[in-house]
Structures are given as C-alpha cells and as structure tokens.
Design a protein around this motif. Structure first.
Motif, mmCIF file in Angstrom:
data_model
loop_
_atom_site.group_PDB
_atom_site.id
_atom_site.type_symbol
_atom_site.label_atom_id
_atom_site.label_comp_id
_atom_site.label_asym_id
_atom_site.label_seq_id
_atom_site.Cartn_x
_atom_site.Cartn_y
_atom_site.Cartn_z
ATOM 1 N N TYR A 1 -11.387 7.345 18.857
ATOM 2 C CA TYR A 1 -9.806 6.736 19.312
ATOM 3 C C TYR A 1 -8.720 7.443 18.711
ATOM 4 O O TYR A 1 -7.782 7.700 19.066
ATOM 5 C CB TYR A 1 -9.982 5.328 19.154
ATOM 6 C CG TYR A 1 -8.998 4.530 20.340
ATOM 7 C CD1 TYR A 1 -9.226 4.594 21.744
ATOM 8 C CD2 TYR A 1 -7.675 4.418 19.946
ATOM 9 C CE1 TYR A 1 -8.353 3.922 22.365
ATOM 10 C CE2 TYR A 1 -6.830 3.666 20.553
ATOM 11 C CZ TYR A 1 -7.014 3.295 21.831
ATOM 12 O OH TYR A 1 -6.097 3.164 22.807
ATOM 13 N N ASP A 2 -8.918 7.470 17.306
ATOM 14 C CA ASP A 2 -8.027 8.262 16.349
ATOM 15 C C ASP A 2 -7.696 9.655 17.023
ATOM 16 O O ASP A 2 -6.536 9.897 17.077
ATOM 17 C CB ASP A 2 -8.284 7.777 14.992
ATOM 18 C CG ASP A 2 -7.181 8.612 14.153
ATOM 19 O OD1 ASP A 2 -6.149 8.043 14.020
ATOM 20 O OD2 ASP A 2 -7.317 9.793 13.553
ATOM 21 N N ASP B 1 -5.846 13.036 28.883
ATOM 22 C CA ASP B 1 -5.465 14.035 28.173
ATOM 23 C C ASP B 1 -6.210 13.372 26.707
ATOM 24 O O ASP B 1 -6.299 14.559 25.796
ATOM 25 C CB ASP B 1 -3.764 13.947 27.674
ATOM 26 C CG ASP B 1 -3.085 14.443 28.953
ATOM 27 O OD1 ASP B 1 -3.835 15.203 29.551
ATOM 28 O OD2 ASP B 1 -1.939 14.173 28.916
ATOM 29 N N GLY B 2 -6.353 12.329 26.547
ATOM 30 C CA GLY B 2 -7.304 11.942 25.212
ATOM 31 C C GLY B 2 -8.813 11.795 25.553
ATOM 32 O O GLY B 2 -9.449 12.735 25.938
ATOM 33 N N GLN C 1 -8.384 16.314 23.303
ATOM 34 C CA GLN C 1 -8.810 15.726 24.680
ATOM 35 C C GLN C 1 -10.263 15.796 24.287
ATOM 36 O O GLN C 1 -10.971 17.058 23.807
ATOM 37 C CB GLN C 1 -8.612 16.674 25.834
ATOM 38 C CG GLN C 1 -9.220 16.171 27.170
ATOM 39 C CD GLN C 1 -9.141 17.161 28.213
ATOM 40 O OE1 GLN C 1 -9.306 18.174 28.179
ATOM 41 N NE2 GLN C 1 -8.661 16.628 29.447
ATOM 42 N N ASP D 1 -8.223 19.322 14.017
ATOM 43 C CA ASP D 1 -6.845 19.195 13.327
ATOM 44 C C ASP D 1 -6.347 20.446 13.082
ATOM 45 O O ASP D 1 -4.969 20.607 12.919
ATOM 46 C CB ASP D 1 -6.943 17.986 12.607
ATOM 47 C CG ASP D 1 -7.206 16.710 13.251
ATOM 48 O OD1 ASP D 1 -7.050 16.332 14.604
ATOM 49 O OD2 ASP D 1 -7.649 15.595 12.587
ATOM 50 N N SER E 1 -5.689 10.762 20.223
ATOM 51 C CA SER E 1 -4.286 10.768 20.079
ATOM 52 C C SER E 1 -3.798 12.373 19.867
ATOM 53 O O SER E 1 -2.726 12.371 20.176
ATOM 54 C CB SER E 1 -3.654 9.855 18.992
ATOM 55 O OG SER E 1 -4.049 10.288 17.967
ATOM 56 N N ARG E 2 -4.654 13.111 19.393
ATOM 57 C CA ARG E 2 -4.354 14.603 19.093
ATOM 58 C C ARG E 2 -5.220 15.677 19.994
ATOM 59 O O ARG E 2 -4.784 16.772 20.183
ATOM 60 C CB ARG E 2 -4.580 14.970 17.786
ATOM 61 C CG ARG E 2 -3.657 14.102 16.716
ATOM 62 C CD ARG E 2 -3.983 14.488 15.416
ATOM 63 N NE ARG E 2 -5.271 13.899 14.931
ATOM 64 C CZ ARG E 2 -5.467 12.518 14.562
ATOM 65 N NH1 ARG E 2 -4.626 11.834 14.763
ATOM 66 N NH2 ARG E 2 -6.700 12.293 14.462
ATOM 67 N N GLY F 1 -7.458 7.284 26.291
ATOM 68 C CA GLY F 1 -6.826 6.846 25.197
ATOM 69 C C GLY F 1 -5.998 7.764 24.450
ATOM 70 O O GLY F 1 -6.455 8.671 24.216
ATOM 71 N N GLY F 2 -4.536 7.609 24.379
ATOM 72 C CA GLY F 2 -3.822 8.729 23.769
ATOM 73 C C GLY F 2 -3.316 9.657 24.674
ATOM 74 O O GLY F 2 -4.001 10.066 25.619
ATOM 75 N N ALA F 3 -2.186 10.271 24.038
ATOM 76 C CA ALA F 3 -1.664 11.581 24.948
ATOM 77 C C ALA F 3 -2.055 12.739 24.015
ATOM 78 O O ALA F 3 -1.461 12.843 23.053
ATOM 79 C CB ALA F 3 -0.271 11.301 25.325
ATOM 80 N N ALA F 4 -2.808 13.589 24.268
ATOM 81 C CA ALA F 4 -3.268 14.749 23.224
ATOM 82 C C ALA F 4 -2.468 15.900 23.933
ATOM 83 O O ALA F 4 -2.157 16.156 25.006
ATOM 84 C CB ALA F 4 -4.790 14.855 23.641
#
Length: 894
Positions: A849-850, A25-26, A856, A816, A853-854, A889-892
C-alpha cells in the motif's frame, strides 16, 4: 509506466477476446481460482514486450487444439507523460505496431524502441530468455519466482547502476577497476586467490630451491661419508695388520682346552651324586611305606567302634523310612481313584463339546450353502445380462479410424459448402401475400433467401420466367469439390450404416454406454463369482457334499453321558482333571521317595553290617601281632639306610659347590666363541678393506666437492630469486587488498540511495532490522531482532517464505531507485506471496500500500479472502468487450 487497457485474444485459454481497462494508478488486484487465467494475463504482458513478433518459438501461446489461431495482445499505457498503444500478433498474421505521442512505429523498429525505453533487449534467435529482460524481468514477478532474486538483479545490473548515477557507473568501468584488475592478475600469477599459496614462477622457484637444498644436503652427506670411509679404512688396515701378527685366537683355544678338562672332572662328580640321590629316594620311599602299614593297623582298632555306630544310625533311618511309606500308600490310592474319575468326566465333557461343535458346523455350512446358492442365482442372471450387453456393444462398435474419417469428411463437406456459398449467387425474396413464385419448381412464400450455383429458373405467375445464370471463375471447381466430398461422405455413411455424423456419434455414445454397462455387469459378476460361474457352481456342489457329510456325522454321534455331566464345561472338566492328575503325581512322587528311602536304608544297614563284620575279622586275625612286629623292625632298618645314603649325597654336593659346574660350562662356551669371533672378525675386516678401497676409488673420481660447490652457487641464486618474488607477491597482495577495501568503501557510499529504499520497506516488514547491499546490488547480510537478540545471516540462508517477502521488498526498493532516476516502473506480482503466513502477509500489505503511492502494481491471486483488507476492489477475469471499472490505492507516477 502505467497500464490503461489490456486486450488479449486467441491467447492460451482466452480464445475469445478478454479486455481489461480502467487500471488504477496504484494497486490493481485481480482474483480468480486456479486455471482461470491470472498467470495467462501476466504472461500476455510479458510476451507482448519480450517476444519478437516474428518468433517461431512461441507456439505455446496458441489456444489448445487450435493450430491456426493468431495470438494477439493490445496494450494502452502511459510512459513519461506520453500516451501509447502497443499491439502485437504472433504466429498467424504476424504484426507489431507502436503509436506513442503521435509517432507510429512498425515491426522490429517498434520492438527495439520499447526495449530502449523500458530497459530490456531481445535474443539474437529463438525466444527471449531471462538474461534479456532487464528491468521488467526484475519487477514483473513470474509465479513461483519471487524468492529467486540474484539472477534477475544480475540481468538488470547495468540499468540499476545507471539509476544510481554516473559515479557508480564510473566506479564499475573506470581505469581504477582496470588497475585493480591488473594488480589482481599480477598477484594471481604469484599467489592463489583463495589461500594466497605460491603459484606460477614463484611456486616453481620455491620448488627449485627445495630441490637444490635437498640435492646439496645429499652431496654434503656423501662427502662426509667419503671422509669417514677414508678414516675407517686407515683404522681397519692398522687393526688388520696387528691381528695378523699376534693371532690372539690361538691363545684363546689353549684356554678353551684347559676349561674343557676341568668341566669333564666336575661332570663325573655330578653323575655319582645323581646315583646316590636315586638311592636316597628309594630309602625314603621304603620308610614311608612301612610307616603307612603301621598306621593302618592302628586305624583298624579305631574303625571297629565307628562301624558299630554306623550300623546303629542306618537301622534308625530304616525305621523312619518304613513309617513314611506306610503313611503315603493310602493317600496314593485315593489320588489314583480321584484322577480316574476326573479323566472319565473330561472324556464325557469333550464328547458333549464335540457334538455341539458338529451341530454348529452343520448350521454354518447350511448358511454358507444358502449364501452361495443366492450368489449363484445372481451370477447366472448377471452372466446373461453381460452376454446381452457385450453382443449389443459388438453390434454398435465402429472402427475409430472410420469414425475419424467420417468427422473429417463431414468437416471437409462443410468447408466445401461454405466456400461454395461464399461465391454462389444469393437470392432474397420478400413476397406479398398471395404472390405465386416458383424457384426451380419449388414454391416460395414470404421472405426467404436462397443460394444457387447452377442455371435456375424463377416462374412468377402473371409475369413470366426469370432465369438466373451464376458466374465466378472457381464456381464449377467448388461445385465439383462439394459434390466429390458429398459422394465420399455418402459412401462412408453407407459403409458404416448410419445416416449422418450425428447418428454415428450417437451410435458411438451408445456403444460406450453398453461397454460401461458391460463393465459394471462384469464387476457385479466378479463380486458374486470372483473365480467364475463354473467355479462358483463347483463350490456350491462341494459345500453341499460337506453339509451332507456333516449331518451324517452328527447323526452317528451318541451322547454317552447324563444331563449332569453334559452341563459341565470342557474347560472346567480339564481343570478338574489337571488338578487330580497333579495331586496323583505328587502322591506318586512322595510314595516313590518313601520307597526309595526304605530301599536306601536297607542298603545302608546291610553295608554297615558287612563293614562291622570285616573290621571284627581283621582284629581277630591270629597273625596280626607277628605282622606288626615285622613292620617295626623293617622301619628301623629303612631309617638307618636313609641316614647313610643322605650323608653320601651331602658330601658329593659340597664337592660340586666348590667346583661350580655351570661357571665351567660358561667358560668353555666363552673361550670357544671368543676364538671364533676374533678369527671371523679378522676375515671380515679384510673383506671390508677391499670394499672400502673400491668405493673410495669410485667416489674420488666423481668430484663430489666440485659438484657441491656448483650446487651451492645455483642455490644462492635461486634463494635471491625467491626472496625477490616473495617481496613482489606480498606487495601486490597488500596493494590489491588496499585498493579493494577503498573501492568497497566508495561503492557502499554510492549504494546508499538503494540502501535507504531497502531500509524504508524493511522497517515496515521487520522493525529494527537492517540489510546490506552486496556489490552486485542484490540483498546481502540481513540482521533481525529475534527471541535471542540480534541474528545475522545471508539472504540465501532465509526460509523460502522469508526470501519470498524480501524478494518483493527488494523489487519495490529497486522501483523507488528507478523512479528517482526518471526510469519507467511497473510491478507485477503473480501469486508472489504464496509461502507467506497471515501475520507476515498483513505486514506485506502495508508495504504494498505504501509503494502504491509511487508505482502502479498489479497483484494476481487465487486467494481473494487473503486480500480483502488491501484497500482496493478486487477484479475478476471474464470475457468482455468493455472496460470494467476499478479503483486503486494511491496515485502513482512512473
């Protein structure tokens, strides 16, 4: 939007299926070397969404050398919490299907629906261009385009403005913009946009005002000139009448005659003075000549003592010069002898050196002859080998056209046989051991499979005979086609002299091998004989002759010196000879100087003796006393004549000073010119009066003052028009600037969300920096803290690497913004940071990486070692039919 699975087949380099599954997802990192297919995967995603499935302009998607392939892409994804599967095939068997949340769409309907959901459109005809790609075209970075941002933002501007909310949309399309546009149009009709210079009717009014002012100024000047001419005409008439009555030039001519008479009298005195001055000059010359004669007689007595002293000095110099000559004569003899011996030693040393050089030349020639003979031997062998290889290559050569026909015929026969096998009758046997079965006379054993196309008998021992009659509408046609292809192939194989295609290709490979070997042999032959074997043989013969001649020359050379001389190097002998020659030259020069000094001294003594004899003869002349007395009397008479003549000259000069001839000449010239000028002026004044009368008569008929009054009234009207237009232009310019400033301030407030997202990523990449968002929503001026403090510049002024990094950061900020507006996002970075150094790349990994988190994010790179610390497991591209696991990395969310 989140990808779940991707499958591509017959797509460029991926002829076999390639399936990628379990997308995180990320972050998703795909690594592979160049030309492994990373960009092809990204292009497959773009083609699936952007290209019409019916498009004929996507032939480049097919694998190379396969013009019949059907490129296909199948994507499983999640959009707004709904699962979807989208599949598309191009060119061959064209199709497009979309299944989303239980709803099934086909063809153009499916494409248009996805375009509405993801924010892109399609071209009316041909392939989709960047202007139609909208949001995906902005977020899906194509290789080498990450630093190109403005155009992509422009193509996605509508969707971005919608994401910023209704206010910005209204700002971009409300009546306020219409007002600003209307004001700007009105302003631009009167002023230029850039410099606000007058234009249109305003510029024409100003131009007309200038023209009228110039015309009026000309008219006023003409009126003033008319009035001046009238006054001047009156003055001229008055002066002309007065001079006509008085005739002043007649009085001046009388004064001229009187002045000429005085000048003639003065000129006579001047001529007499010139004659007396000539006599005075003659008398002065006579006085000088007599005085010089007396001075010479006095000097003769002084010259006798001087000549005696000169003779004594010359005799002393002669004695010294003779002594120096006697000293250098033996030294010169010794230097001559030493130079002769040194020259003889040099000749001997050169003979020795010449013999040694000849000996070395013979040895060198012998070495070269041996080397050429070896090359000649090797070249002859290679020439024989090359001839053999060329003959073999010629015998193995086959026309490329015939070989191509053979390949095509074999392929056609294979195709015909395959078609025949597809419709022919198949017989499968599974026989027990010992069973005796014959098919068309051939015995069958065990398990076998046969295809028959004609009537075929099956004989079973102990059972009987079974006859198989194959059917099918095209069977005979296919059999005929197969037989025709086989016959044509047989004729072609027979003409080429090969058994089959494999033998022909083997023969072709053998031919190529022989050609390569012949080429290598040619290279070796060229190395041994660059100019050819015949030239090499000629070189060997010529060099052998030179070697023979060199040996004969060496044998004829005789060393005419001893061992001691032979051991002296040529350089030393030359140095000794040069030193001896220099010493001889010095001695010769000194000897010559001594001889010259003796000769000059002898000449001085002889000259001094002659001068002394002449001086004595002059003083001993018996008439010398009479000559001196006569010269004294002549001097007295000359002085008296000079005094009388000088007195006459002074008297004449005094009379001329009182007359002043130059002033008399000026009076004559002045009176003559004055008379001529007055008379000429009287005539010119009459001509000018006639001219002015004609001009004034012509100008009076023009009505200049009436024309000037009309021009003045028109000028007043035009000036009022210019003032009116100037006030309007200034008012419109002020209103437009005021409205634009207010709109810009409002736009900045409405762009604040996008500004916030940009600043968020910018602080990770460039701490302490800030960036402005332009009105078209693209990055504008950026301010960073450098070594010299704050530095500000436009986005386009950054280096390619910095624009590349800012391009990725800006796209993350747009994502974003879209996410907050519940719009789908997916980011694809295809080698997007290739111009980024290690330190900046480390910062960009933080940024990615940041953002993961939002969103893919798919990252494609050919530098796996540069992404080892991204925090995800890299995946390699390979042909597979099963999904491969991956972590991100992260769940988007979308």
């Amino acid at each position: 939007m989140k990808l779940k699975r991707l499958r591509i087949e017959n797509f460029k380099r991926f002829r076999a299926p390639l399936e990628l599954g379990d997308f995180a997802d990320g972050l998703n990192l795909f690594v592979a070397p160049n030309e492994a297919g990373k960009s092809t995967v990204a292009e497959a995603i773009r083609a699936a969404f952007f290209e019409r499935y019916k498009s004929k302009s996507v032939s480049g998607l097919r694998p190379w050398s396969d013009s019949s392939a059907t490129p296909s892409v199948e994507i499983d994804f999640e959009l707004g919490g709904k699962t979807a599967r989208f599949s598309k095939a191009f060119l061959g068997k064209k199709r497009c299907q979309l299944n989303i949340d239980g709803r099934h769409l086909d063809g153009t309907e499916a494409e248009n629906h996805l375009g509405e959901l993801l924010g892109f459109s399609f071209a009316g005809s041909g392939g989709t261009s960047p202007r139609h790609m909208g949001i995906p075209g902005l977020l899906w970075i194509k290789q080498g385009t990450s630093h190109e941002l403005a155009q992509a933002v422009g193509f996605a501007s509508d969707q971005l403005r919608n994401a910023l909310g209704d206010s910005l949309g209204e700002l971009a399309a409300t009546a306020g913009d219409d007002v600003i546009k209307a004001v700007e149009i009105e302003r631009n009709q009167l002023l230029t946009p850039a410099t606000e210079a007058p234009r249109g009717v305003y510029a024409e009014a100003l131009k007309r005002r200038s023209e009228l002012e110039e015309e009026l100024e000309v008219l006023r000047a003409e009126i003033e000139a008319y009035r001046t001419a009238v006054d001047r005409l009156a003055t001229l008439r008055r002066d002309h009448g007065r001079d006509g009555e008085a005739q002043p030039w007649l009085a001046l001519r009388e004064q001229l005659a009187q002045a000429q008479t005085k000048l003639d009298d003065a000129t006579g005195l001047a001529d007499r003075r010139a004659a007396q001055e000539l006599l005075l000059k003659q008398a002065t010359t006579q006085v000088v000549a007599v005085r010089q004669q007396l001075q010479l007689m006095e000097r003769d007595e002084e010259a006798l003592a001087l000549r005696e002293a000169n003779l004594e000095t010359a005799q002393d110099k002669l004695i010294k010069a003779q002594g120096l000559l006697q000293a250098w004569e033996p030294r010169h003899s010794e230097a001559t002898l030493a130079s002769t011996k040194a020259r003889e030693r040099l000749v001997a040393a050169r003979q020795v050196a010449a013999w040694q050089a000849q000996e070395k030349s013979v040895a060198d020639l012998m070495t070269r002859v041996q080397a050429l003979q070896r090359s000649q031997s090797q070249a002859q062998l290679k020439q024989e080998e090359l001839t053999q290889l060329q003959a073999e290559a010629l015998s193995l050569a086959m026309p490329s056209v015939e070989l191509k026909r053979l390949r095509e015929g074999t392929e056609h026969l294979r195709t015909a046989q395959a078609k025949l096998d597809a419709v022919s009758t198949a017989l499968e046997f599974e026989l027990q051991p010992g069973a005796k079965v014959r098919v068309a006379g051939a015995e069958m054993n065990g398990a076998e499979r046969l295809t028959v196309v004609t009537r075929t008998g099956i004989d079973i021992e102990g059972v009987g005979r079974i006859t198989v009659l194959p059917g099918g509408e095209d069977l005979q046609s296919l059999i005929g086609d197969r037989d025709r292809q086989r016959d044509e192939l047989a004729v072609l194989l027979q003409s080429l002299g090969v058994a089959n295609l494999a033998a022909a290709e083997a023969r072709e490979r053998l031919h190529a091998q022989r050609v390569a070997e012949a080429k290598a042999a040619t290279s070796v032959l060229a190395a041994h004989a660059p100019k050819g074997l015949a030239a090499l043989e000629a070189d060997v013969a010529a060099l052998s002759i030179k070697l023979t001649e060199a040996k004969q020359t060496q044998e004829t050379m005789v060393l005419a010196v001893g061992a001691e001389t032979a051991s002296v190097p040529v350089s030393q002998a030359e140095s000794d000879e040069s030193s001896a020659r220099t010493a001889l030259d010095d001695a010769s020069a000194q000897l010559n100087e001594a001889k010259l000094a003796v000769s000059e001294a002898n000449a001085l003594v002889s000259a001094a003796q002659d001068e002394l004899a002449a001086a004595r003869a002059t003083l001993n002349d018996p008439l010398r006393a009479d000559k001196k007395a006569a010269a004294s009397h002549a001097l007295t008479d000359a002085l008296a004549h000079e005094t009388t003549t000088r007195a006459d000259v002074d008297a004449l000069a005094e009379q001329l000073r009182t007359l002043n001839v130059s002033i008399l000449q000026q009076d004559v010239e002045r009176f003559e010119r004055s008379a001529k000028q007055l008379e000429a002026a009287h005539g010119l004044r009459a001509g000018e009066i006639n001219r002015l009368e004609a001009e004034l008569e012509a100008k009076g008929a023009l009505g200049l003052e009436e024309v000037a009054a009309d021009k003045q009234r028109e000028l007043d009207q035009v000036r009022r028009r210019c003032a009116e237009l100037e006030r309007r232009a200034k008012a419109l310019s002020h209103l437009w600037k005021l409205l634009t400033e207010k709109r810009s301030a409002l736009a900045r407030r409405l762009r604040a969300p996008l500004q916030r997202h940009l600043n968020h990523y910018l602080q990770i990449l460039f701490p302490g920096s800030s960036i402005e968002v332009s009105e078209d929503l693209s990055p504008g001026r950026i301010t960073r803290i450098g070594t010299n403090g704050a530095e500000t510049g436009e986005f386009e002024e950054l280096s390619v690497g910095a624009r590349e990094q800012m391009g990725v950061v800006a796209r993350l900020a747009y994502a974003d913004l879209l996410r907050e507006a519940a719009k789908p996002t997916l980011l694809i970075l295809d080698d997007a940071l290739v111009h980024t150094d290690k330190d900046r790349l480390d910062q960009m990994k933080r940024v990615l990486y940041d953002a993961a988190s939002r969103h893919q994010i798919l990252v494609f790179s050919c530098h796996p070692q540069a992404w080892q610390d991204l925090g995800v497991t890299p995946r390699e591209l390979s042909h597979t039919t099963k999904p491969s696991a991956a972590t991100g990395g992260g769940a988007a969310s979308e």
